[in-house]
Design an enzyme around this catalytic site. Structure first.
Site, mmCIF file in Angstrom:
data_model
loop_
_atom_site.group_PDB
_atom_site.id
_atom_site.type_symbol
_atom_site.label_atom_id
_atom_site.label_comp_id
_atom_site.label_asym_id
_atom_site.label_seq_id
_atom_site.Cartn_x
_atom_site.Cartn_y
_atom_site.Cartn_z
ATOM 1 N N ASP A 137 0.799 -1.230 0.000
ATOM 2 C CA ASP A 137 0.000 0.000 0.000
ATOM 3 C C ASP A 137 0.832 1.281 0.000
ATOM 4 O OD1 ASP A 137 -2.400 1.508 0.078
ATOM 5 O OD2 ASP A 137 -2.125 1.807 2.223
ATOM 6 N N CYS A 197 -23.103 0.053 -8.257
ATOM 7 C CA CYS A 197 -22.280 0.836 -7.319
ATOM 8 C C CYS A 197 -22.421 2.325 -7.583
ATOM 9 C CB CYS A 197 -20.823 0.400 -7.404
ATOM 10 S SG CYS A 197 -20.120 0.491 -9.057
#
Ligand code: SF4
Ligand code: SF4
Length: 310
Positions: A137, A197
């Site tokens: 990340d 979504c």
């Protein structure tokens, strides 16, 4: 393993690495050849930044050269191994309580992912030589791009990585290695005509049909944004993060609960209510969230959010 190995040896080496990765608890693994990021993808990312859709996440503007080619993270890198860890919880907080994104239910994924990628790196170096570097990340690498290249999944209109048959409640991490493993076929699936979504997003943050404007996204606003929230932001019941665009996704209908013990939430976390958050002291915050991703929002941020939820 050298690049002169016969193809059968190389495929067998790759199979062994993938098998070892699965034994560490990863749910999916794929291999991609290190190269420049495709021009279209690099341009899309640059446009997203130029339009300021990253909000105040200025770290995304740095290291543009590395984002375009991860070999700058590891000299001589030949392969990106992408691995996915399931975090879908078996038990969820009551819908009457403030909602935390599932990814923050258990121990901080940076720690959990880093440990497992380190073990995978040890295995690769021990059996096939070369050097490795784990990316979790925080490294400037285009994680979802490489996951698609490695055949692990595709990027949905909600910008999450969707693993076919498994869904999107996964962390992804990368292991760069100087060893040349045969690449997998990139994943070519896509969302098709679905737009659930887009319609379900409480912040109307999915723009142009498939890109996130972080400035409108409750995940960004409740976690990354510092200072007062804009007056027109409606948090609903989202005190930390937001999963709405994943919960409505048909690919998550068959999501299996995680088997990673570190991601199992504590009873104290599951029971935490709005009043307890508002009354929380720094010592209590540290006790409950010391090993949690929630510490990123800090106590101030969590209490700011708690004051705005309904
Ligand atoms: S996390 Fe929530 S606010 Fe952000 S894009 Fe998804 S549904 Fe919208
Ligand atoms: S809800 Fe539909 S459009 Fe959105 S990511 Fe899932 S499949 Fe794609």
């Amino acid at each position: 393993m050298s690049s002169t190995c016969c193809p059968n040896d190389a495929e067998e080496a790759k199979r062994q690495v993938a098998e070892y990765a699965m034994s560490l608890g990863f749910s999916a693994v794929g291999f991609a050849r290190v190269d420049d990021v495709d021009a279209d993808s690099a341009d899309n990312f640059d446009r997203w930044i130029a339009e300021r859709r990253n909000g105040t996440m200025e770290y995304l503007e740095r290291y543009a050269d590395i984002r375009r080619n991860p070999s700058l993270l590891l000299d001589g890198a030949r392969t990106v191994i992408v691995a996915a860890l399931n975090y879908y919880p078996a038990r969820r907080r009551s819908p009457d309580l403030p909602q935390f994104a599932f990814y923050a239910y258990g121990r901080d994924y940076h720690e959990v992912m880093r440990e497992r990628l380190a073990s995978l790196g040890d295995y690769v170096r021990e059996h096939f030589g070369g050097s490795t570097r784990a990316c979790v990340d925080t490294a400037p690498i285009r994680e979802r791009y490489w996951a698609v290249k490695a055949g692990v999944g595709f990027v949905g209109k909600n910008s999450t990585l969707i693993i076919p048959g498994k869904g999107s409640f996964f962390f992804i991490g990368e292991l760069l290695t100087t060893v040349e493993f045969p690449p997998d076929e990139p994943c070519t699936l896509h969302c098709g005509a679905c737009s659930r979504c887009v319609d379900a997003c409480p912040g109307r943050a999915i723009v142009d049909g498939c890109r996130i404007d972080a400035r409108r996204c409750l995940s960004y606003l409740t976690i990354e944004h510092r200072g007062p929230l804009p007056d027109d932001v409606m948090l609903g019941n989202h005190v930390y993060g937001c999963d709405e665009c994943q919960l409505v996704c048909p690919h998550n209908l068959k999501a299996e609960p995680t088997a990673i013990p570190e991601f199992v939430p504590t009873e104290a976390f599951l029971a935490l209510d709005r009043e307890a958050i508002l009354a929380m002291t720094p010592v209590e915050f540290s006790e409950i969230f010391r090993h949690s991703a929630v510490k990123r929002a800090k106590l101030d941020g969590l209490q700011r959010n708690a004051k705005r939820i309904n």
